[in-house]
Structures are given as structure tokens and as C-alpha cells.
Design an enzyme around this catalytic site. Structure first.
Site, PDB file in Angstrom:
ATOM      1  CB  CYS A   2      22.122  21.222 -36.658  1.00  0.00           C
ATOM      2  SG  CYS A   2      23.535  22.798 -36.872  1.00  0.00           S
ATOM      3  CB  CYS A 236      19.544  17.671 -24.802  1.00  0.00           C
ATOM      4  SG  CYS A 236      18.989  18.623 -24.724  1.00  0.00           S
ATOM      5  CB  CYS A 382      24.714  22.500 -23.643  1.00  0.00           C
ATOM      6  SG  CYS A 382      24.720  21.216 -24.042  1.00  0.00           S
ATOM      7  CB  CYS A 433      22.246  15.376 -21.120  1.00  0.00           C
ATOM      8  SG  CYS A 433      23.773  16.070 -20.267  1.00  0.00           S
ATOM      9  CB  CYS A 436      21.750  22.568 -18.715  1.00  0.00           C
ATOM     10  SG  CYS A 436      20.657  21.761 -19.291  1.00  0.00           S
TER      11      CYS A 436
END
Ligand code: AMP
Length: 444
Positions: A2, A236, A382, A433, A436
Site C-alpha cells: 500500500c 523492512c 511476512c 527486519c 523473511c
């Protein structure tokens, strides 16, 4: 996934929001919307589809006002429907406001149950709506205080924008999963997901909203404060690997540069005798240019990308994804026939797209294919807003390296190390982070 954008004090607020959403289209293609506030109150318009399909000059003219927020959506929580499209609009005891959200609230089910018991009636199936209920039920006297109260109950990833009449407010989660940057031109300010949206409006990149911060613009004045003290960030890293636009700035460098440096590190880590280096368009190209420069090899494109077909991962079902993956890349045969090729892509997730791409290179006569990946093996789904499949669907959990090589049909396969990926993307203190890749989830 988004994209969010908000602007204050601009006579062209709806037009600039439209332009900015256009530049953020890569972050979501399912639905989009704009809410504005002006002398005649709020006006808003949301619909399913791409920005260019949804808005036209008549709709933009109807959206009169000097303050606006906008959203492009790719659903990771809640279905892809018009009721879930954003900005969402609410009438509460604090007055009316519109909200736009990027991220994924991991304790949303728990919170929804609790709120429903207290009488909340949910209009959507999104996790974004929860914050409005928390604000509305807070016993604090002021909107921003009630917002801080509500944010304290959320776990997970959120970058929020609130259009609270002529006041624009933003908040970034204390882990800092999703991005949030500030632009400025005179007394007009922007809060948005990526700096590419600031550039395209002709504004300057002015600041970043750091994890645990709230930003407010009112009466042409910008201020920010911490609603939560944060010791460590968990940005991220997949934003740089794949998601963000190459011209956007993340950690004071363009995403292109991060990918280019990963390519250089790949050239140090993995050496092979080949005729050309190439990248899978679009995101693999910067990695390949870095590799080619570092190893003094020739960069040559091997695929032509059809820019009029949608990004395959943004189609929410697997059949459509595979079909679209097939039509969007065409081999440039003269650059491939009889060649030993180093091909670089940003990531390997399910392996299905890569298998198709490799078979196209084989059909076009590539003699050897060395497939290099600009990120480590994806092993963890994720929970913070990137649409990765379940653990079982991830190819790195299904096969070892030899199995993957065989499955996608390459002569060799090599992933960049996590250390070099982090070196290329960050500035030491800027922590990421990487769940994943290593399943170290900062919050569950
Ligand atoms: P696959 O071969 O099916 O694993 O697909 C890998 C391709 O999908 C790479 O070229 C990436 O650019 C792209 N990709 C990987 N992860 C994602 C994601 N979460 N969202 C969108 N695209 C992705």
C-alpha cells in the site's frame, strides 16, 4: 504493501495527491482513493482499479480543498473490495476524520473481538479500521491524545495518515517496519511512503518520521514527537530488495544504490566465467549493473519488459500471476543465443516466475545460465505487510540448492549473504527486519 500520501496548504491538493498516487502505484493496484478537506468540509472518492482508471479531471475538480490524503491498496488483510478501499472516513465524538494505512496489525483479530464486545460495529474487514474505534473509545479529551492511547494497543506494522479537518497527522509504528517521509515547499507539507512521491510534486525531501513518532502539520507549522521510546529499528529490508522504487531514498541513499551495492558484493562473493551480465527487469537491473561494473564484465539486457502489463505479484491469485508473468517479459534473442549468462534477480520466493523466465532464456539459445539472487533465501512469511506466501509454498523451504537449481533449470544458483545485503542497505545503526530470511520476528 500500500502507498499513502498526504498534503497540506495547497491550492492543488487533490491534483498533487493524484500525481503522487500515480508515482506510488507500484505499492498497490487494487483500489485507490482521495479524501480532501476545504471550506466546504470533506469530499472523498474511492474506487477499485488503477489511479489512472479511477480519477479524471471532473472527479479531481469535485475534490476541492487545500488538505488531502490518498491511498493505493494491495490487500494483505481483508478482501479486495470497495468497502475496504481507503481512505476510510469516520464520524466520532472528536469530529470527522479520514485515515489511510500502510502495514499489517498483527494483533488485529484479538483487538477486533475486544472492541466488538464493547459495542464497536466494523464497516470493513481491514485491520486499518481498528485505530478509528480505539480513538473513538478512548477517554482522553483530545484527538492526538486519543490517537496515542490507541497506538499503544497496536502491535505490528503501521504508517498512518489522518486528515483531521485542516490538520494532517501521521504516525509510524515503534518497530518502523513501513516507511514514512516528509516533504516541504514553503508552508505546504507532505507525509508519504516514498520520496518519489515528494519529488514528483516538486517538493523537497525535508525529514523522516522515525519509528515511534507522530508528525503533525497545522496552520503551516510542522512538528513531531515520540509517542514511544525506541531503542532498535526494524525497517523492512524487502522495501529495498524489491518493493520500493529505485529513485526513492531509504536510509539516505537511493534504492538503486542499495541494489547496485548488493550487485558489487555479489561480484566479490561469486565469480564465474560468463559472456554477459543481465538483470530481470525491473528490479534485477540495478543489481546486474553493480555486478558488471565490479567484475569488469559486459552488461546486456536479455529481456524486454512490457510496461503495460501489471506486476505479477500484485494479482492476488496464482493462476493470474503466472499468466501475467508470462506475457510481461520477451527475450531479446541476439543477446542470448549461444551466450553464457549471469542473470540477477532481486529475490526467489516461490520459484514459479523464475522457472518461466529461465525457460525463455533456454528457448532463446542461452548456453549456460548462472542465476544470482540479490537477497538470501526467503524462508519466513511476512506478517508485516509484504505479500509473501505461506511457509510451505516458499521454495527455499521445499528444496535444497541442488533441488532448486534443477526445478528452475539453471546451471548454478547463488544468493547474496545477509551480511552484505545489510551492508548495502544500511548505515550501521539502522537496523532492519530480516524475518523473511531468518524468521527472527520482532513482534508477533
Ligand atoms: P518466484 O520465481 O515465483 O519466486 O518470483 C520471484 C520474483 O517475484 C522476483 O522477480 C521478484 O521480483 C518478485 N517478488 C518476490 N517477492 C515478491 C513480493 N513479496 N511481492 C511482489 N513481488 C515479489
Amino acid at each position: 504493501m500500500c502507498g499513502i500520501f498526504g498534503i497540506t496548504n495547497s491550492s492543488k491538493a487533490s491534483f498533487l495527491t493524484y500525481i503522487a498516487l500515480y508515482s506510488l502505484q507500484h505499492r498497490g493496484q487494487e483500489s485507490c482513493g482521495i479524501a480532501v478537506f476545504g471550506k466546504n468540509g470533506y469530499k472523498y472518492y474511492n474506487s477499485m482499479g488503477l489511479v489512472q482508471e479511477v480519477f479524471n479531471s471532473e472527479i479531481l475538480k469535485m475534490l476541492e480543498g487545500e488538505y488531502a490524503i490518498g491511498h493505493v491498496r494491495y490487500s494483505t488483510t481483508g478482501s479486495s473490495t470497495i468497502t475496504n478501499s481507503q481512505p476510510l472516513f469516520f464520524r466520532t465524538k472528536f469530529g470527522e476524520f479520514a485515515v489511510a494505512h500502510n502495514g499489517n496489525i498483527v494483533n488485529s483479530e484479538e483487538l477486533k473481538k475486544e472492541l466488538s464486545k464493547r459495542g464497536s460495529i466494523f464497516q470493513t474487514t481491514t485491520d486499518s479500521e481498528i485505530i478509528a474505534h480505539l480513538i473513538s473509545l478512548s477517554d482522553r479529551k483530545d484527538f492526538v491524545d486519543a490517537l496515542c492511547d490507541g497506538l499503544g494497543k497496536l502491535k505490528g506494522a503501521y504508517s498512518f495518515l489522518f486528515l483531521y479537518q485542516d490538520c494532517l497527522i501521521c504516525a509510524r509504528d515503534p518497530w518502523g517496519f513501513r516507511p514514512l517521509v516528509v516533504g516541504r515547499k514553503g508552508d505546504s507539507f507532505i507525509f508519504t511512503s516514498e520520496t518519489c512521491a515528494i519529488d514528483c510534486c516538486g517538493y523537497e525531501v525535508y525529514d523522516e518520521i522515525f519509528p515511534g513518532e507522530i508528525g503533525i502539520v497545522k496552520n503551516g507549522r510542522y512538528e513531531k514527537f515520540k509517542f514511544k521510546n525506541v531503542e532498535k529499528y526494524f525497517r523492512c529490508i524487502f522495501e529495498q530488495v524489491y518493493f520500493a522504487r529505485p529513485d526513492s531514498l531509504v536510509c539516505e541513499r537511493t534504492v538503486f544504490s542499495s541494489r547496485y551495492f548488493v550487485g558489487k558484493y555479489l561480484a566479490e562473493e561469486y565469480k564465474v566465467d560468463a559472456d554477459i551480465v543481465s538483470g530481470v527487469p525491473d528490479s534485477g537491473v540495478a543489481y546486474a549493473i553493480g555486478y558488471a561494473q565490479k567484475s569488469n564484465m559486459k552488461f546486456m539486457p536479455v529481456f524486454m519488459k512490457n510496461h503495460y502489463s501489471p506486476r505479477s505479484f500484485l494479482q492476488p491469485n496464482q493462476d493470474l500471476r503466472e499468466f501475467i508473468a508470462d506475457l510481461k517479459l520477451s527475450p531479446i534473442k541476439d543477446n542470448i543465443k549461444g551466450k553464457k549468462i549471469i542473470l540477477i534477480d532481486d529475490s526467489l520466493v516461490r520459484g514459479t516466475t523464475s522457472k518461466k523466465i529461465i525457460s525463455k532464456l533456454r528457448s532463446a539459445g542461452a548456453s549456460r545460465i548462472y542465476f544470482l539472487i540479490g537477497s538470501p533465501p526467503v524462508k519466513g512469511p511476512c506478517y508485516y505487510g509484504i505479500d509473501t506466501p505461506t511457509e510451505k509454498e516458499l521454495i527455499a523451504n521445499k528444496m535444497d540448492i541442488d533441488g532448486i537449481k534443477k526445478f528452475i533449470g539453471v546451471d548454478d544458483l547463488y544468493y547474496v549473504s545477509i551480511e552484505n545485503l545489510i551492508r548495502a542497505c544500511g548505515n550501521g545503526d539502522r537496523n532492519f527486519c530480516t524475518a523473511c530470511f531468518d524468521k527472527n520476528y520482532p513482534v508477533l
